[in-house]
Design an enzyme around this catalytic site. Structure first.
Site, PDB file in Angstrom:
ATOM      1  N   ASP A 391       0.854  -1.184   0.000  1.00 15.71           N
ATOM      2  CA  ASP A 391       0.000   0.000   0.000  1.00 15.71           C
ATOM      3  C   ASP A 391       0.896   1.242   0.000  1.00 15.71           C
ATOM      4  OD1 ASP A 391      -3.049   0.880   0.750  1.00 15.71           O
ATOM      5  OD2 ASP A 391      -1.578   2.261   1.587  1.00 15.71           O
ATOM      6  N   LEU A 392       0.681   2.137  -0.969  1.00  8.88           N
ATOM      7  CA  LEU A 392       1.516   3.328  -1.088  1.00  8.88           C
ATOM      8  C   LEU A 392       1.242   4.286   0.067  1.00  8.88           C
ATOM      9  CD1 LEU A 392       1.261   4.030  -4.928  1.00  8.88           C
ATOM     10  CD2 LEU A 392       2.900   2.608  -3.699  1.00  8.88           C
ATOM     11  N   ASP A 434      -4.562   2.325  -4.464  1.00  2.55           N
ATOM     12  CA  ASP A 434      -3.092   2.278  -4.468  1.00  2.55           C
ATOM     13  C   ASP A 434      -2.604   1.008  -3.781  1.00  2.55           C
ATOM     14  OD1 ASP A 434      -3.955   2.976  -1.960  1.00  2.55           O
ATOM     15  OD2 ASP A 434      -2.410   4.487  -1.601  1.00  2.55           O
TER      16      ASP A 434
END
Length: 515
Positions: A391-392, A434
């Protein structure tokens, strides 16, 4: 007869259009579930921090994340009405951060296919999840009221955290069931669509065969009635709606080709004497197979072959051929149906159903299928595998500051970097928003792989005139140590990712069971 062909072709076109729209809408809901799931988890994470630290910024982050879920809930409730206000529904989907181009398709699917069992099941799951979101909202209001009244006693804080944990645990299986249900629906409806397209093509081929057979009979009657009947036959074949070629078997010389055949094979003004039918086959063995079938039975129907025109451009065709006598020679008359568009439509439908439109990576549906098959394979062979949930960090800030176009460009570059750094046999997929996952089979060190991903994501990204830097939080679960079921492993990796977030982001956490 021509109008019958036109009607069937138009019907096939309409079926293909509706199929693409339906599967595109299912894909949009799968992506929307990823955004919904992320919003819910971000909301619980922010509310947890607010409970612990009473920081107003955390409460604002909670409200912002929860808006995704309440927006989708607004759209669902409005579309459930007998006479919905579509503008309200569209506004809800926009608030849920769904792509504007997908919203009309999502409304179309909800309104027109609501009563289908799989769609109804998915919406029922959605409604159940919304009930838990309402509970989360109520808990958030109680926490807000308690904190405003003064510092929370430790026992009360623990009770609130326990309620938040319970809500998250209740929502996680619902989110997985929603995605799984839509994935199953996509596969089922793809099969139904393919069957319908198959029957339409069979109808077309049947009409083509009947029409060709009719031409053959006309030819035989003309031969019996007129000794110079070849000219009459040529006149009839010239206006046939299909490419038709007559080839002499003894020397494989083309004796006749109507205008449709000349156009299909791009013959132009080429003399028939210079043509070699064998050159029109991409695989020469197909020609031998056709001749062998003709010698055995005297006719061939619906034989699918890969052909090529005079310029070398390949295309797929369905052959219906029969041995005849023409100009006193034993010949083969062939009626050809070009099915190139049908095969391309089939390939495109399959690709759209299992790939993310933005990055080209496998989507959640394909990932879940692949993970399920991998776990069965590892269980049979006694092998091991690892799941990296990526996960960004702070992607939303970049997306809000630079706009969705730059955000999409960043996601594509991130996807490419992840693909470039993993092994050829590892699967990289985008779950939505994301969030990315990597499935690593075998004994490769998952920590080394996770560190490799972190390192490859750290260098600057060039987004048009902007240079940005972004990191990621990675959660890792391993088979069979952390579970043997698909949902268990995915939830474990997801939980570990949030532990990495809590630990300060830009790091890796292996799953550890809560004490």
């Amino acid at each position: 007869m021509v109008w019958v062909f036109v009607g069937v072709v138009v019907g096939l076109f309409v079926l293909t259009y509706l199929s693409i729209r339906l599967l595109s809408a299912v894909r949009a809901y799968v992506e929307g579930e990823g955004l919904w799931s992320k919003g819910q988890k971000d909301a619980i994470y922010a509310l947890t921090r607010y409970t612990l630290y009473a920081n107003e910024a955390d409460y604002s982050a909670y409200l912002m994340a929860l808006a995704v879920n309440t927006g989708d809930r607004q759209a669902r409730i409005e579309l459930e009405k007998p006479d919905p206000d579509l503008d309200i529904a569209r506004d809800g989907f926009l608030q849920g951060r769904n792509h504007p181009d997908d919203i009309d398709g999502m409304v179309f699917l909800f309104r027109n296919f609501r009563k289908l069992p799989d769609i109804d099941k998915a919406i029922t799951i959605w409604a159940a999840a919304d009930h838990h979101i309402e509970t989360l909202t109520q808990v958030g209001e109680r926490i807000r009221t308690a904190i405003r009244a003064g510092p929370l006693p430790p026992e009360q804080a623990r009770q609130f955290l326990f309620q938040l944990h319970a809500i998250n645990n209740a929502l996680t299986p619902l989110e997985d069931r929603f995605s799984s249900t839509l994935g199953e629906a996509a596969r089922k409806y793809t099969q139904i669509i393919l069957v319908l397209m198959f029957f339409v093509v069979v109808l077309m081929l049947t009409l083509a065969y009947l029409f060709s057979r009719r031409l053959f009979l006309q030819f035989e009657l003309t031969q019996e009635a007129l000794r110079s009947g070849e000219e009459q036959l040529k006149s009839v074949l010239q206006f046939a709606p299909l490419p038709i070629i007559i080839v002499r078997l003894s020397d494989e010389r083309v004796l006749y080709a109507n205008n449709h055949a000349r156009l299909q094979f791009r013959l132009g003004a080429t003399s028939l004497e210079r043509l070699r039918p064998r050159d029109f086959y991409v695989n020469g063995a197909d020609r031998d197979r056709l001749i062998a079938a003709l010698e055995a039975t005297g006719s061939v129907t619906d034989l699918e072959l890969l052909l090529q025109d005079a310029d070398g451009k390949p295309f797929w065709g369905l052959y219906s051929s029969q041995r005849i006598r023409y100009e006193g020679h034993v010949c083969v008359m062939t009626a050809l149906l070009n099915v190139d568009e049908r095969k391309r439509a089939h390939d495109e439908l399959r690709y759209r159903a299992y790939h993310d439109a933005l990055t080209g990576l496998p989507n959640r549906a394909m990932f879940m299928d692949t993970l399920k098959r991998s776990l069965h394979r590892m269980e049979r062979s006694g092998g091991t595998s690892s799941l990296l949930f990526i996960d960004l960090d702070h992607f939303k800030a970049i997306n809000d500051e630079l706009g969705h176009d730059m955000g999409d460009l960043l996601l594509r570059q991130v996807a490419q970097r992840i693909q470039d750094c993993v092994r050829e046999g590892d699967l990289v997929a985008r779950l939505g928003g994301d969030e990315f996952v990597v499935l690593v089979e075998g004994n490769d060190d998952p920590h080394r792989m996770a560190d490799k991903v972190l390192n490859v994501l750290r260098p600057d990204y060039q987004l048009g005139a902007h240079t940005v830097r972004i990191t990621a939080s990675i959660g890792v679960s391993c088979f069979p140590q952390h579970g043997t079921e698909l949902d268990t492993l995915l939830s474990a990796a997801d939980f570990a990712m949030y532990q990495a977030k809590t630990a300060g982001r830009n790091g890796v956490q292996f799953y550890a069971r809560p004490h």
